[in-house]
Design an enzyme around this catalytic site. Structure first.
Site, PDB file in Angstrom:
ATOM      1  N   ASP A  30      11.131 -50.189  11.071  1.00  0.00           N
ATOM      2  CA  ASP A  30      10.212 -49.645  12.076  1.00  0.00           C
ATOM      3  C   ASP A  30      10.686 -50.106  13.442  1.00  0.00           C
ATOM      4  OD1 ASP A  30       7.075 -48.489  11.653  1.00  0.00           O
ATOM      5  OD2 ASP A  30       7.584 -49.207  13.659  1.00  0.00           O
ATOM      6  N   THR A 121       4.619 -35.516   6.973  1.00  0.00           N
ATOM      7  CA  THR A 121       4.113 -34.148   6.827  1.00  0.00           C
ATOM      8  C   THR A 121       4.699 -33.305   7.958  1.00  0.00           C
ATOM      9  OG1 THR A 121       2.089 -35.010   5.860  1.00  0.00           O
ATOM     10  CG2 THR A 121       2.014 -32.760   6.727  1.00  0.00           C
ATOM     11  N   PHE A 152       0.962 -37.450  -0.898  1.00  0.00           N
ATOM     12  CA  PHE A 152      -0.439 -37.048  -1.087  1.00  0.00           C
ATOM     13  C   PHE A 152      -1.363 -38.250  -1.217  1.00  0.00           C
ATOM     14  CE2 PHE A 152       2.283 -33.666  -2.706  1.00  0.00           C
ATOM     15  CZ  PHE A 152       1.778 -32.568  -2.036  1.00  0.00           C
ATOM     16  N   GLY A 256     -22.093 -33.199   5.136  1.00  0.00           N
ATOM     17  CA  GLY A 256     -22.327 -34.314   6.062  1.00  0.00           C
ATOM     18  C   GLY A 256     -21.678 -34.070   7.403  1.00  0.00           C
ATOM     19  N   CYS A 263      -4.965 -37.088   8.884  1.00  0.00           N
ATOM     20  CA  CYS A 263      -4.269 -35.965   8.241  1.00  0.00           C
ATOM     21  C   CYS A 263      -4.993 -34.621   8.371  1.00  0.00           C
ATOM     22  CB  CYS A 263      -4.019 -36.283   6.774  1.00  0.00           C
ATOM     23  SG  CYS A 263      -2.817 -37.603   6.571  1.00  0.00           S
ATOM     24  N   LYS A 323     -13.143 -42.948   6.607  1.00  0.00           N
ATOM     25  CA  LYS A 323     -13.679 -42.902   5.252  1.00  0.00           C
ATOM     26  C   LYS A 323     -13.703 -44.333   4.710  1.00  0.00           C
ATOM     27  CE  LYS A 323      -9.474 -42.127   2.641  1.00  0.00           C
ATOM     28  NZ  LYS A 323      -8.884 -41.424   1.552  1.00  0.00           N
ATOM     29  N   ARG A 330      -8.426 -43.100  13.046  1.00  0.00           N
ATOM     30  CA  ARG A 330      -7.878 -41.920  13.718  1.00  0.00           C
ATOM     31  C   ARG A 330      -8.757 -40.698  13.414  1.00  0.00           C
ATOM     32  NH1 ARG A 330      -1.583 -42.534  12.007  1.00  0.00           N
ATOM     33  NH2 ARG A 330      -2.526 -43.399  10.142  1.00  0.00           N
TER      34      ARG A 330
HETATM   35  N1  LIG Z   1      -1.909 -41.787   6.445  1.00  0.00           N
HETATM   36  C1  LIG Z   1      -2.039 -41.001   5.390  1.00  0.00           C
HETATM   37  O1  LIG Z   1      -3.010 -41.097   4.628  1.00  0.00           O
HETATM   38  C2  LIG Z   1      -0.986 -39.967   5.081  1.00  0.00           C
HETATM   39  C3  LIG Z   1      -0.970 -39.352   3.821  1.00  0.00           C
HETATM   40  C4  LIG Z   1       0.007 -38.411   3.541  1.00  0.00           C
HETATM   41  C5  LIG Z   1       0.950 -38.071   4.504  1.00  0.00           C
HETATM   42  N2  LIG Z   1       0.896 -38.651   5.738  1.00  0.00           N
HETATM   43  C6  LIG Z   1       1.937 -38.292   6.714  1.00  0.00           C
HETATM   44  O2  LIG Z   1       2.907 -39.323   6.736  1.00  0.00           O
HETATM   45  C7  LIG Z   1       3.440 -39.492   8.066  1.00  0.00           C
HETATM   46  C8  LIG Z   1       3.219 -40.922   8.519  1.00  0.00           C
HETATM   47  O3  LIG Z   1       1.822 -41.159   8.579  1.00  0.00           O
HETATM   48  P1  LIG Z   1       1.225 -42.629   8.737  1.00  0.00           P
HETATM   49  O4  LIG Z   1      -0.235 -42.501   8.600  1.00  0.00           O
HETATM   50  O5  LIG Z   1       1.980 -43.548   7.868  1.00  0.00           O
HETATM   51  O6  LIG Z   1       1.612 -42.916  10.278  1.00  0.00           O
HETATM   52  P2  LIG Z   1       1.574 -44.322  11.026  1.00  0.00           P
HETATM   53  O7  LIG Z   1       1.314 -43.995  12.443  1.00  0.00           O
HETATM   54  O8  LIG Z   1       0.673 -45.277  10.312  1.00  0.00           O
HETATM   55  O9  LIG Z   1       3.049 -44.889  10.854  1.00  0.00           O
HETATM   56  C9  LIG Z   1       4.169 -44.326  11.462  1.00  0.00           C
HETATM   57  C10 LIG Z   1       5.152 -45.453  11.773  1.00  0.00           C
HETATM   58  O10 LIG Z   1       6.372 -44.870  12.225  1.00  0.00           O
HETATM   59  C11 LIG Z   1       6.893 -45.734  13.236  1.00  0.00           C
HETATM   60  N3  LIG Z   1       7.860 -44.965  14.024  1.00  0.00           N
HETATM   61  C12 LIG Z   1       7.642 -43.938  14.877  1.00  0.00           C
HETATM   62  N4  LIG Z   1       8.806 -43.491  15.379  1.00  0.00           N
HETATM   63  C13 LIG Z   1       9.781 -44.249  14.844  1.00  0.00           C
HETATM   64  C14 LIG Z   1      11.188 -44.277  14.965  1.00  0.00           C
HETATM   65  N5  LIG Z   1      11.820 -43.415  15.761  1.00  0.00           N
HETATM   66  N6  LIG Z   1      11.880 -45.194  14.263  1.00  0.00           N
HETATM   67  C15 LIG Z   1      11.240 -46.072  13.458  1.00  0.00           C
HETATM   68  N7  LIG Z   1       9.905 -46.095  13.290  1.00  0.00           N
HETATM   69  C16 LIG Z   1       9.191 -45.196  13.982  1.00  0.00           C
HETATM   70  C17 LIG Z   1       5.689 -46.216  13.999  1.00  0.00           C
HETATM   71  O11 LIG Z   1       5.931 -47.391  14.709  1.00  0.00           O
HETATM   72  C18 LIG Z   1       4.686 -46.418  12.847  1.00  0.00           C
HETATM   73  O12 LIG Z   1       4.721 -47.737  12.368  1.00  0.00           O
HETATM   74  C19 LIG Z   1       2.721 -38.447   8.918  1.00  0.00           C
HETATM   75  O13 LIG Z   1       3.514 -37.289   8.965  1.00  0.00           O
HETATM   76  C20 LIG Z   1       1.444 -38.176   8.138  1.00  0.00           C
HETATM   77  O14 LIG Z   1       0.920 -36.896   8.388  1.00  0.00           O
HETATM   78  C21 LIG Z   1      -0.036 -39.601   6.043  1.00  0.00           C
END
Ligand SMILES: NC(=O)c1ccc[n+]([C@@H]2O[C@H](COP(=O)([O-])OP(=O)(O)OC[C@H]3O[C@@H](n4cnc5c(N)ncnc54)[C@H](O)[C@@H]3O)[C@@H](O)[C@H]2O)c1
Length: 444
Positions: A30, A121, A152, A256, A263, A323, A330
């Site tokens: 990261d 995603t 998912f 609700g 997401c 939730k 977010r």
């Molecule tokens: N959160 C969920 O429940 C969930 C479920 C399924 C899919 N997704 C998808 O997964 C993806 C990530 O979601 P998330 O909730 O984990 O996001 P998040 O914001 O929690 O994490 C993203 C991470 O990526 C890092 N990052 C950003 N740019 C970077 C780069 N250039 N190099 C290295 N690190 C970098 C950020 O510092 C952060 O720690 C999204 O596309 C989201 O839609 C999320």
């Protein structure tokens, strides 16, 4: 296998930790240095049940490493997962800046054949764009395959969801990449989790279509709830009756305050934009969004039906996370409610088992408690926004004694109207049958 996960957030950290737990050698990368330093000390930046235990084991057994230099990951891995954020862009499309930046960095540092896995995603066409960028940036001649493997998992049960998913979707046009992905998920498939291998475009669309469909179910039941209030029906009973039909199923039919989180809102928006971009506009999804926004206002309107003027009122909020079982706020409905209350001149006090720290960063002016009761003293109303189990079986006699006026707006329909009214509460829920026998008590 040697795997690097780029982006160590909710998805990347869970995926990386679980893949390490399955025996792979994993680098979680990261660009947030503080986050990586904390993770090296096994301090987890998110609340996710069960994650810390397996993370500590894999770190101890040296299968899980945390790094900030993508070069180290690319040089040491056969597979790179991209799990960075894809927030909504200016026109509500998915903002792919992070994904494309990672693709360029992979291209700069690649020194052997590689499989790149899109876990973020992303809209249809992104895997092919990522491949093009890597190929245009790389110096040597290597075989690069970009696979779509949407995630998912649900926050709050992410480890379980990753380890025992309903399905593993692999979108690829490369037999080599397919073989590698089958190897990564072999133990999961052996455990009985279904894997579907398909073309890249279908895999990319499966993720958006799934989330948009679940959001549609929620908005649908919320519109039914509105009609229930008009005709004297009970939306909980309607939902149970509908859900008994196996073609419909009972889940995501809870009326609700509507959906939130990182997401559903952004994925619905992004799919609407994809429809417009490819000249196949959606009719249903703008309605889903509109209904969801109206549900937040409906919660405020229900409070205003008791207090038309909120100025000077002290309002308690139970539940801030979008939730239960997560600290993620977010797009949480609580944020809209708090913003409205503050704008109306109300004083806000809030309690959430794990999301208070995140909320304080946005609303430094509101006060928080250490348990559900601790914020109720002198309150004119309580709004239940998130259906944490911690709020289900409380001492409502104590709640009533603490509050100035016993008014509850239950945005998740978690209590029984009859019980609450009998205990002397002005209790307002969403789409449930009005009682003929027990009236709302008078408000002071
Ligand atoms: N959160 C969920 O429940 C969930 C479920 C399924 C899919 N997704 C998808 O997964 C993806 C990530 O979601 P998330 O909730 O984990 O996001 P998040 O914001 O929690 O994490 C993203 C991470 O990526 C890092 N990052 C950003 N740019 C970077 C780069 N250039 N190099 C290295 N690190 C970098 C950020 O510092 C952060 O720690 C999204 O596309 C989201 O839609 C999320």
């Amino acid at each position: 296998m040697k795997i690097t996960i780029v982006g160590t957030g909710y998805v990347g950290l869970v995926a990386g930790t679980c893949l390490a737990d399955l025996g792979n050698d994993v680098f979680c990368m990261d660009n947030d240095k503080d986050k990586i330093e904390a993770l090296k000390r096994c301090e987890i930046p998110i609340y996710e049940p069960g994650l810390k235990d397996i993370l500590e084991i894999s770190v101890k057994e040296k299968r899980l490493h945390f790094i900030t230099d993508i070069k180290e990951g690319v040089k040491n891995s056969e597979v790179i997962y991209i799990a960075v954020g894809t927030p909504p862009g200016e026109n509500h499309e998915a903002d792919l800046t992070n994904v494309m930046a990672v693709a360029r960095e992979i291209g700069q540092h690649i020194s052997g054949d590689l499989v790149v896995v899109n876990k973020s995603t992303v809209p249809v066409g992104t895997a092919r764009k990522v491949k093009k960028i890597i190929q245009e940036t790389m110096k040597g001649s290597y075989e690069v395959d970009v696979v779509s493997n949407p995630e998912f998992l649900r926050e709050g049960s992410a480890v379980k969801d990753f380890m025992s998913p309903d399905r593993i979707i692999i979108g690829t046009d490369s037999p080599r990449a397919q073989k590698i992905m089958e190897k990564i998920y072999r133990s999961s498939v052996r455990a009985g989790n279904p894997m579907m291998v398909t073309d890249i475009e279908s895999a990319e669309l499966i993720k958006y279509a799934s989330n948009a469909f679940l959001a549609t179910k929620i908005s649908f039941i919320n519109e039914i709830a509105r009609l229930c209030e008009k005709v004297g029906a009970d939306v909980k009973k309607v939902a149970v009756g509908m859900g008994l039909d196996k073609r419909i199923g009972p889940r995501f039919l809870q009326a609700g305050i509507g959906y939130g989180g990182s997401c559903f809102p952004k994925d619905v928006k992004a799919l609407i934009q994809s429809g417009i971009q490819y000249d196949s506009p959606f009719s249903i999804l703008p309605a889903v969004e509109k209904i969801n926004e109206e549900q937040r206002q409906l919660a405020i309107d229900k409070l205003k039906s008791v207090y038309p003027d909120l100025k000077g009122k002290k309002i308690a909020i139970w539940g801030l996370a979008f939730k239960p079982r997560t600290d993620d706020i977010r797009e949480a409905p609580s944020l809209i409610v708090i913003e409205h209350l503050l704008e109306s001149g109300a004083e806000v006090v809030a309690f959430d088992p794990v999301a208070q720290k995140n909320t304080e960063k946005i609303f430094p002016g509101i006060s928080f408690g250490h348990d559900p009761y601790s914020i109720l003293s002198g309150c004119d109303a309580l709004i239940v926004v998130t259906e944490w189990n911690e709020f289900r079986d409380l001492d409502f006699e104590r709640v009533k004694l603490l509050m100035k006026s016993p008014v509850i707006i239950d945005c998740r329909n978690i209590y029984e109207k009859e019980d609450m009214r009998k205990q002397g509460f002005t209790y307002i829920d969403f789409g449930r049958k009005e009682l003929k026998t027990v009236d709302n008590p008078k408000i002071n």
